[in-house]
Structures are given as C-alpha cells and as structure tokens.
Scaffold this active site. Sequence first.
Site, PDB file in Angstrom:
ATOM      1  N   SER A 149       0.841  -1.189   0.000  1.00 59.65           N
ATOM      2  CA  SER A 149       0.000   0.000   0.000  1.00 59.65           C
ATOM      3  C   SER A 149       0.888   1.256   0.000  1.00 59.65           C
ATOM      4  CB  SER A 149      -0.958  -0.053   1.192  1.00 59.65           C
ATOM      5  OG  SER A 149      -1.936   0.925   1.081  1.00 59.65           O
ATOM      6  N   ARG A 220     -12.013   7.113   9.182  1.00 63.96           N
ATOM      7  CA  ARG A 220     -11.557   5.720   9.138  1.00 63.96           C
ATOM      8  C   ARG A 220     -12.651   4.802   8.588  1.00 63.96           C
ATOM      9  NH1 ARG A 220      -7.081   2.672   8.493  1.00 63.96           N
ATOM     10  NH2 ARG A 220      -7.128   0.757   9.698  1.00 63.96           N
ATOM     11  N   ASP A 317      -8.678  -5.926  -5.252  1.00 69.28           N
ATOM     12  CA  ASP A 317      -8.258  -4.603  -4.764  1.00 69.28           C
ATOM     13  C   ASP A 317      -8.726  -3.536  -5.746  1.00 69.28           C
ATOM     14  OD1 ASP A 317      -6.966  -2.321  -3.893  1.00 69.28           O
ATOM     15  OD2 ASP A 317      -4.993  -3.250  -3.707  1.00 69.28           O
ATOM     16  N   HIS A 350      -8.229  -4.665  -0.837  1.00 69.96           N
ATOM     17  CA  HIS A 350      -6.899  -4.062  -0.689  1.00 69.96           C
ATOM     18  C   HIS A 350      -6.145  -4.619   0.521  1.00 69.96           C
ATOM     19  CE1 HIS A 350      -3.716  -1.137  -0.683  1.00 69.96           C
ATOM     20  NE2 HIS A 350      -4.069  -0.712   0.512  1.00 69.96           N
ATOM     21  N   ASP A 351      -6.841  -4.818   1.635  1.00 73.35           N
ATOM     22  CA  ASP A 351      -6.168  -5.293   2.848  1.00 73.35           C
ATOM     23  C   ASP A 351      -5.676  -6.734   2.740  1.00 73.35           C
ATOM     24  OD1 ASP A 351      -5.877  -3.141   4.523  1.00 73.35           O
ATOM     25  OD2 ASP A 351      -7.692  -3.508   5.705  1.00 73.35           O
TER      26      ASP A 351
HETATM   27  C1  LIG Z   1       0.542  -2.257   6.850  1.00 74.05           C
HETATM   28  C2  LIG Z   1       0.074  -1.601   8.050  1.00 74.05           C
HETATM   29  O1  LIG Z   1       0.822  -1.329   8.864  1.00 74.05           O
HETATM   30  S1  LIG Z   1      -1.545  -1.224   8.131  1.00 74.05           S
HETATM   31  C3  LIG Z   1      -2.129  -1.316   9.730  1.00 74.05           C
HETATM   32  C4  LIG Z   1      -2.934  -2.526   9.805  1.00 74.05           C
HETATM   33  N1  LIG Z   1      -3.849  -2.501  10.873  1.00 74.05           N
HETATM   34  C5  LIG Z   1      -5.053  -1.967  10.736  1.00 74.05           C
HETATM   35  O2  LIG Z   1      -5.434  -1.440   9.735  1.00 74.05           O
HETATM   36  C6  LIG Z   1      -5.902  -2.120  11.977  1.00 74.05           C
HETATM   37  C7  LIG Z   1      -7.383  -2.042  11.696  1.00 74.05           C
HETATM   38  N2  LIG Z   1      -7.722  -2.838  10.581  1.00 74.05           N
HETATM   39  C8  LIG Z   1      -8.120  -4.123  10.685  1.00 74.05           C
HETATM   40  O3  LIG Z   1      -8.357  -4.713  11.719  1.00 74.05           O
HETATM   41  C9  LIG Z   1      -8.204  -4.769   9.373  1.00 74.05           C
HETATM   42  O4  LIG Z   1      -9.483  -5.145   9.117  1.00 74.05           O
HETATM   43  C10 LIG Z   1      -7.224  -5.895   9.220  1.00 74.05           C
HETATM   44  C11 LIG Z   1      -7.077  -6.171   7.786  1.00 74.05           C
HETATM   45  C12 LIG Z   1      -5.861  -5.476   9.729  1.00 74.05           C
HETATM   46  C13 LIG Z   1      -7.640  -7.121  10.045  1.00 74.05           C
HETATM   47  O5  LIG Z   1      -8.654  -7.810   9.400  1.00 74.05           O
HETATM   48  P1  LIG Z   1      -9.418  -9.026  10.081  1.00 74.05           P
HETATM   49  O6  LIG Z   1      -8.478  -9.862  10.858  1.00 74.05           O
HETATM   50  O7  LIG Z   1     -10.210  -9.649   9.006  1.00 74.05           O
HETATM   51  O8  LIG Z   1     -10.323  -8.322  11.160  1.00 74.05           O
HETATM   52  P2  LIG Z   1     -11.731  -7.638  10.924  1.00 74.05           P
HETATM   53  O9  LIG Z   1     -11.686  -6.691   9.806  1.00 74.05           O
HETATM   54  O10 LIG Z   1     -12.771  -8.718  10.846  1.00 74.05           O
HETATM   55  O11 LIG Z   1     -11.947  -6.831  12.261  1.00 74.05           O
HETATM   56  C14 LIG Z   1     -12.018  -7.489  13.484  1.00 74.05           C
HETATM   57  C15 LIG Z   1     -12.555  -6.524  14.524  1.00 74.05           C
HETATM   58  O12 LIG Z   1     -13.887  -6.130  14.156  1.00 74.05           O
HETATM   59  C16 LIG Z   1     -14.769  -6.443  15.247  1.00 74.05           C
HETATM   60  N3  LIG Z   1     -16.063  -6.810  14.706  1.00 74.05           N
HETATM   61  C17 LIG Z   1     -16.342  -7.804  13.850  1.00 74.05           C
HETATM   62  N4  LIG Z   1     -17.670  -7.824  13.604  1.00 74.05           N
HETATM   63  C18 LIG Z   1     -18.214  -6.821  14.308  1.00 74.05           C
HETATM   64  C19 LIG Z   1     -19.546  -6.344  14.468  1.00 74.05           C
HETATM   65  N5  LIG Z   1     -20.578  -6.901  13.846  1.00 74.05           N
HETATM   66  N6  LIG Z   1     -19.739  -5.281  15.277  1.00 74.05           N
HETATM   67  C20 LIG Z   1     -18.700  -4.698  15.931  1.00 74.05           C
HETATM   68  N7  LIG Z   1     -17.422  -5.105  15.808  1.00 74.05           N
HETATM   69  C21 LIG Z   1     -17.194  -6.162  15.012  1.00 74.05           C
HETATM   70  C22 LIG Z   1     -14.104  -7.603  15.960  1.00 74.05           C
HETATM   71  O13 LIG Z   1     -14.596  -7.726  17.274  1.00 74.05           O
HETATM   72  C23 LIG Z   1     -12.656  -7.179  15.894  1.00 74.05           C
HETATM   73  O14 LIG Z   1     -12.449  -6.195  16.861  1.00 74.05           O
HETATM   74  P3  LIG Z   1     -10.983  -5.926  17.492  1.00 74.05           P
HETATM   75  O15 LIG Z   1     -10.076  -5.654  16.320  1.00 74.05           O
HETATM   76  O16 LIG Z   1     -11.182  -4.756  18.385  1.00 74.05           O
HETATM   77  O17 LIG Z   1     -10.608  -7.190  18.207  1.00 74.05           O
HETATM   78  N1  LIG Z   2      -5.460  -0.950   6.279  1.00 66.51           N
HETATM   79  C1  LIG Z   2      -4.159  -0.453   6.015  1.00 66.51           C
HETATM   80  C2  LIG Z   2      -3.923  -0.234   4.585  1.00 66.51           C
HETATM   81  C3  LIG Z   2      -4.348   1.087   4.069  1.00 66.51           C
HETATM   82  O1  LIG Z   2      -3.709   1.331   2.881  1.00 66.51           O
HETATM   83  C4  LIG Z   2      -3.884   0.764   6.844  1.00 66.51           C
HETATM   84  O2  LIG Z   2      -4.743   1.127   7.629  1.00 66.51           O
HETATM   85  O3  LIG Z   2      -2.807   1.328   6.771  1.00 66.51           O
END
Ligand SMILES: CC(=O)SCCNC(=O)CCNC(=O)[C@H](O)C(C)(C)COP(=O)(O)OP(=O)(O)OC[C@H]1O[C@@H](n2cnc3c(N)ncnc32)[C@H](O)[C@@H]1OP(=O)(O)O
Ligand SMILES: N[C@@H](CCO)C(=O)O
Length: 369
Positions: A149, A220, A317, A350-351
Amino acid sequence: MATALASQLNTLDLASPLPLDSGKVLPNVRLAYETYGEMAADRGNVILIFHALTGDQFVAATHPITGKPGWWERMVGPGLPIDTSRYHVICANIIGGCMGSTGPADLAEDGAPYAMRFPVITIRDMVRAQVAMLDQLGIDRLHAVVGGSMGGMLALSFAANWPGRADRVLAIATTARHSAQNIAFHEVGRQAIMADPDWRGGDYYGGGGKGPEKGLSVARMAAHITYLSEAGLTEKFGRRLQDRDAKSFGFDADFQVESYLRHQGIAFTNRFDANSYLYITRAMDYFDLAEEAGGRLADAFAGASATRFCVISFDTDWLYPTAESRNIVHALNAVAAPVSFVELSAPFGHDSFLLDVPALDRVVKGFVG
Ligand SMILES: CC(=O)SCCNC(=O)CCNC(=O)[C@H](O)C(C)(C)COP(=O)(O)OP(=O)(O)OC[C@H]1O[C@@H](n2cnc3c(N)ncnc32)[C@H](O)[C@@H]1OP(=O)(O)O
Ligand SMILES: N[C@@H](CCO)C(=O)O
C-alpha cells in the site's frame, strides 16, 4: 501461528535538518524504529520494511497501545517468508506519523506542538528521512526494501530516487501515482476531521480537550470500506442484523456492517492522531512518480535497471487495482529492469496484503530469498 517477536525499539535523531520537497526544512527529526533479527558483520542482510498509511514500526511485535499482534506477524519472523533468523529487519515509523517519529503532535522549536504548522510532506520526504537514518546506521546497501500500500509507494520512491541502495524491491498492492478516486476518498476523510468542532484548526493537543474523535472515526470508516471488497463484506456480514431480530426503524446500528464500521472507526481513534492522518493522506495524494521524473514513469526508474523488482497486486483490490501495478511493470520493462509480476486471487480487497493469503507468503519468500 506466528507469535510476537522480541524486537528492539530504537529512536534515532537525524544529524542534520531534513530538506523537504516543499522547499522547507524540518529540524530535529526523530525516527522511531524496530529491528528484528541479527545484523550480519558485513551489514549485507538488512531488509527495510515500509509500513502503510496507519501502520507503524510494530511489524512483528505487540502493539504498545492496542496490545494486538504486529501487523505482519504472519510474514516476519524466524522461518517465515521474511526470515529473521537470516535477515535483519528494520521498520521505522514514517515522519508525519504518531508512533514516535517526528509528526504534527511533536513540539516545534518554539516549544508548542506543530499541529498544522507541521510542513506538508511527501512520500519522497518520508523515504529521505529513512535514507538519512540508514546513513547514520552505517548501512549503505539493503538486501531488500519491502512495502504494501503506501509502503509500496515508499519502496518505489526509494528505488527511483536512491537507485543502487537496494538489491531487491518488493511493492505490494500499490501504485506509482494516486488516482483521482483515491484522492477523493482521502478528501472525504480529511473533511470529516476538519468539520469536527473538536479539531479546532488542529490545535487540540493539551489542555485536557479531546481531539476530533468523531471526525477521525468517520474518516476511518469511509477509508476502511475502500480496504475491503464487496464480496468480502457480503460474505462477512451480508444484510444480517446486529444483536436484534428486527429493524429498529431508527438510526442505531441495525446492520452488522454498520456496527463493524463503527467499531473500526472508534478503535482507530485510540491509536492514531488526526493531524497525522491529514498529513499522511496528503502525502499519498501528492504521490506521482512519473510527475517527479518529468512525466514519463519509465524515466523515474532510469537509474534502477540493475535492481530486481517484484510487483504484486490482488484481484479484488479496487483501491490500487491490478492495472496500476501493470503500469509500474511496463515502466520497469522499458528500462530493462528485471521485474516479476503476479496478480494474486484473494477475497479481502486491498487489505489482502495484511491477511491470510498463502500465495502471498510463497511469492514474498521466493523473492526475498
Ligand atoms: C501495513 C500496516 O501497517 S496497516 C495497519 C494494519 N492494521 C489496521 O489497519 C488495523 C485495523 N484494521 C483491521 O483490523 C483490518 O481489518 C485488518 C485487515 C488489519 C484485520 O482484518 P481481520 O483480521 O479480518 O479483522 P476484521 O476486519 O474482521 O476486524 C475485526 C474486529 O472487528 C470487530 N467486529 C467484527 N464484527 C463486528 C460487528 N458486527 N460489530 C462490531 N465489531 C465487530 C471484531 O470484534 C474485531 O475487533 P478488534 O479488532 O477490536 O478485536
Ligand atoms: N489498512 C491499512 C492499509 C491502508 O492502505 C492501513 O490502515 O494502513
């Protein structure tokens, strides 16, 4: 299952003020970085990883604010595709960020937070800071630079502007220039932040006041949709209701997808600074490698023909679609740079680069070596 690695958290103060693409100069630049694995005596085994927009240096170590695993624990570690029993991995928080590197929340020379007095920075400025860091660490040449990204933009900028400093460049789910659509989404997020009365022109630090949490949360939420795919959202949530049997005929989070997005938005405000979000998204919007080289992307890579490239895209993506990666590959072909390219199939949008895509692991392992 990968586990959090023992990492070493460091900070480094740049010896000189950092010249910026805007013509301004940023004084007293600090970079916060993590390292994983041992550096070889000849310093020939270093891999620099660039993080994405809201990522940070905690690639494979527990995040100090959220307590969650590092964002690429599945990829970086002993025996993993980026094998820390062989390579010394460095990841630094970008300048403009909010995890220890100099950004808008830090104090300017007058002792008050920069806030919106922080200069507008570019992707190349972020890389320039990290090249200065490498210089100070005595690392002349990298085994590889890797990024997904926005991290991929930094990797491409590194290759284009500092050719010869990395043997291999791996750019995942990225682009050589930010599209109108991507600028548009970022602008929605920025306007949400700036429309929040608690933003206060960016001067929300200190004084016990809270920052623009509502605006940042909405920013966000909008952005997070762009990191997913329609099929992925349908599979995960469909039209299912959240903790209820019937629609409320109100504006509560009736649908699971609404509840999920609200959760993502609120969680984000706990770990990210709104002004950093403004500055980093701006840097991404300004990114156009071809423009930097006079209009022709191949010219940006003119000095990089000895570097080995690998470009990876994902079929779902729609933020940085495969066509963007093909443009990069065509430009590299035009300068006869050795480049491999693969479009991977994954349902996550994308993720995908952050998630469980075994084919990605295989390609990364094969390319990094
Ligand atoms: C390259 C980098 O450095 S980028 C930084 C990466 N990190 C992020 O972007 C952090 C936030 N983003 C995410 O969590 C992203 O979705 C990902 C891609 C990193 C993880 O994806 P996944 O593992 O598939 O997690 P998902 O998208 O399902 O999210 C899970 C969260 O949603 C919550 N959730 C799922 N369904 C629901 C719902 N119906 N209502 C409320 N919350 C919900 C879960 O409880 C979980 O919460 P938590 O993270 O506080 O434990
Ligand atoms: N989900 C990732 C990718 C965004 O490009 C982030 O929050 O940085």
